[in-house]
Design an enzyme around this catalytic site. Structure first.
Site, PDB file in Angstrom:
ATOM      1  N   HIS A  22      36.189 -14.851   9.731  1.00 26.48           N
ATOM      2  CA  HIS A  22      36.045 -16.095   8.961  1.00 26.48           C
ATOM      3  C   HIS A  22      37.293 -16.946   9.205  1.00 26.48           C
ATOM      4  CE1 HIS A  22      32.849 -14.658   5.800  1.00 26.48           C
ATOM      5  NE2 HIS A  22      32.307 -15.122   6.900  1.00 26.48           N
ATOM      6  N   HIS A  78      19.961 -14.309  10.408  1.00 26.64           N
ATOM      7  CA  HIS A  78      21.030 -15.076   9.724  1.00 26.64           C
ATOM      8  C   HIS A  78      21.761 -15.857  10.808  1.00 26.64           C
ATOM      9  CE1 HIS A  78      24.632 -15.942   7.501  1.00 26.64           C
ATOM     10  NE2 HIS A  78      25.306 -14.842   7.761  1.00 26.64           N
ATOM     11  N   GLU A  80      24.763 -17.444  10.843  1.00 25.84           N
ATOM     12  CA  GLU A  80      26.217 -17.582  10.955  1.00 25.84           C
ATOM     13  C   GLU A  80      26.619 -17.255  12.407  1.00 25.84           C
ATOM     14  OE1 GLU A  80      28.461 -15.661   7.855  1.00 25.84           O
ATOM     15  OE2 GLU A  80      30.347 -16.476   8.591  1.00 25.84           O
ATOM     16  N   ASP A  82      28.711 -15.586  14.000  1.00 26.55           N
ATOM     17  CA  ASP A  82      29.001 -14.229  14.484  1.00 26.55           C
ATOM     18  C   ASP A  82      27.721 -13.506  14.910  1.00 26.55           C
ATOM     19  OD1 ASP A  82      28.526 -14.360  11.687  1.00 26.55           O
ATOM     20  OD2 ASP A  82      29.296 -12.348  11.387  1.00 26.55           O
ATOM     21  N   HIS A 144      24.038 -12.850   3.409  1.00 26.57           N
ATOM     22  CA  HIS A 144      25.226 -13.448   2.882  1.00 26.57           C
ATOM     23  C   HIS A 144      25.142 -14.969   2.734  1.00 26.57           C
ATOM     24  CE1 HIS A 144      29.081 -15.029   5.051  1.00 26.57           C
ATOM     25  NE2 HIS A 144      29.356 -15.072   3.780  1.00 26.57           N
ATOM     26  N   ASP A 163      23.881  -8.837   7.503  1.00 27.84           N
ATOM     27  CA  ASP A 163      25.190  -8.603   6.871  1.00 27.84           C
ATOM     28  C   ASP A 163      25.143  -7.529   5.781  1.00 27.84           C
ATOM     29  OD1 ASP A 163      26.813 -10.343   8.294  1.00 27.84           O
ATOM     30  OD2 ASP A 163      26.416 -12.034   6.971  1.00 27.84           O
ATOM     31  N   TYR A 191      34.295  -5.133   2.487  1.00 30.24           N
ATOM     32  CA  TYR A 191      33.309  -6.153   2.874  1.00 30.24           C
ATOM     33  C   TYR A 191      32.620  -6.701   1.624  1.00 30.24           C
ATOM     34  CZ  TYR A 191      29.687  -8.144   5.928  1.00 30.24           C
ATOM     35  OH  TYR A 191      28.847  -9.000   6.611  1.00 30.24           O
ATOM     36  N   HIS A 224      26.970  -5.479  11.255  1.00 33.19           N
ATOM     37  CA  HIS A 224      28.378  -5.146  11.513  1.00 33.19           C
ATOM     38  C   HIS A 224      28.582  -3.662  11.224  1.00 33.19           C
ATOM     39  CE1 HIS A 224      29.652  -9.344  11.725  1.00 33.19           C
ATOM     40  NE2 HIS A 224      29.100  -9.582  10.557  1.00 33.19           N
TER      41      HIS A 224
END
Ligand code: FEO
Length: 393
Positions: A22, A78, A80, A82, A144, A163, A191, A224
């Protein structure tokens, strides 16, 4: 590629070097992984991609293992970066491949890539038969982001949870029964504390909803870290536990910042008061401790005591930052107190106490504060303060 179960394969990237995530907000002492999955059935399905810096390696792997032209559909659980960062690079090579995502996912993909791709919106309960297996989608709003969803591979009984249930943990092996359990849980709770805590009420409700679906779950494969195949529901139970407002572990955390050790010595005397009442504690200097680790400690502690000397009519910056982080992460309901030393006007302990109250922590004690270097009787007062705090727990 590594087989996860049946015809579900991991095709992700291990990022051994990652130390901040992040941007520079979150520390990742053990690196991370970006887990992408491939389901090789009558249809070949890619679930999520990896972070942009690894796009070439990722796409080369896919080309070598299955051939890009054989990918029939892409699921974006998702958006995001990453997880979706390599999507643009991949879609340059297979631009007509249909993408499946949530309604909010469609908005995110269009917002990030500005492309007229074949995007198909799915919602909770929607299914796609891909041969022997069927994909079932469950929206996971705020686990998330608003767009988050999970894909359940019915037949293989594998949950691709994105996530949720993940860890920033580049481990020596891919499955939870192959790694150090203490390291794994340290990263899993870090996390949760640093990323998911603000969404606790939604997480609790979502887990109840997922349990009510009575899915056969043999594997939970997040985006992850390691994959849960040995007793996979253990992490769901942990998330449920962590999502309770009452969750805490059996110790108090004392966090201070100090200029010339007066506030540090007050902290140690308060700790002595806790110890005399058989209360376990940890002590941290916030100016030299990793912020993300401190947040994890604050999440776990059953009581929080913050101290700072006074500077410019307020607290030292690392303590102000901790108060702000606790507010944003919605740490509430725990017993808390403030303290500090000062030379001139002495506002910091009051500033801390007001900050703790505004966050929603339970503050029963007036702060203790002492001018210049504390004397023997001041330390005794701090010990008594620690004892009173212990009695109020
Ligand atoms: Fe791992 Fe919310 O991205």
């Amino acid at each position: 590629m590594i087989q996860v179960k049946n015809n579900v394969y991991w095709t992700g990237i291990k990022d051994w070097e990652l130390r901040k995530f992040h941007g520079h907000e979150l520390s990742t002492h053990r690196g991370s992984t970006y887990n992408s999955y491939l389901i090789k059935d009558e249809k070949t399905v890619l679930v999520d991609t990896v972070w942009n810096p690894y796009k070439e390696e990722f796409v080369e792997n896919l080309e070598r293992e299955v051939g890009l032209e054989n990918i029939d559909m892409i699921i974006i659980n998702h958006c995001e970066p990453d997880h979706s960062g390599s999507l643009g690079y991949l879609m340059e090579k297979i631009p007509n491949t249909p993408i499946y995502c949530s309604k909010k996912g469609e908005e995110s993909i269009k917002g990030y890539f500005h492309k007229d791709w074949n995007i198909n919106v799915v919602k909770t309960g929607d299914t796609i038969k891909i041969g022997e297996n069927e994909l079932v989608f469950v929206e996971m709003t705020m686990m998330h982001w608003p767009d988050s969803m999970l894909t359940y591979v019915k037949g293989a009984n594998v949950v691709l949870s994105n996530d949720a249930f993940g860890q920033h943990y580049s481990a020596p092996a891919l499955f939870n029964d192959q790694v150090d359990e203490c390291e794994l849980y340290q990263e899993a709770i870090k996390y949760f504390a640093n990323i998911l805590n603000p969404f606790k009420p939604l997480i609790k409700k979502k887990i109840e909803e997922i349990k009510a679906l009575n899915l056969d779950i043999d594997v939970i494969a997040p985006s992850h870290g390691v994959i849960w195949r040995d007793n996979p529901m253990q992490i769901v139970e942990k998330y449920y536990e962590w999502s309770q407002n009452s969750y805490s572990e059996d110790y108090v955390v004392i966090i201070y910042d100090t200029m010339y050790d007066a506030t540090k010595n007050l902290a140690l005397s308060i700790a002595e008061g806790l110890r005399s009442k058989d209360i376990k504690y940890k002590v941290f200097n916030s100016s030299i401790t990793d912020k993300s680790d401190l947040i994890t400690e604050l999440f776990k502690a059953k009581g929080i005591i913050l101290g700072s000397c006074t500077v410019n009519n307020g607290s030292l910056s690392s303590i102000s930052m901790i108060l702000e982080e606790m507010k944003l992460l919605k740490f509430k309901n725990k017993p808390a107190a403030g303290f500090g030393s000062y030379g001139w006007s002495g506002e910091a302990p009051g500033h801390i106490t007001e900050g703790l109250k505004k966050i929603g922590l339970k503050v029963d004690l007036e702060p203790v504060k002492f001018k210049y270097q504390p004397r023997k009787e001041d330390f005794e007062e701090c010990i008594a303060f620690g004892e009173k705090f212990a009695n109020n727990l």
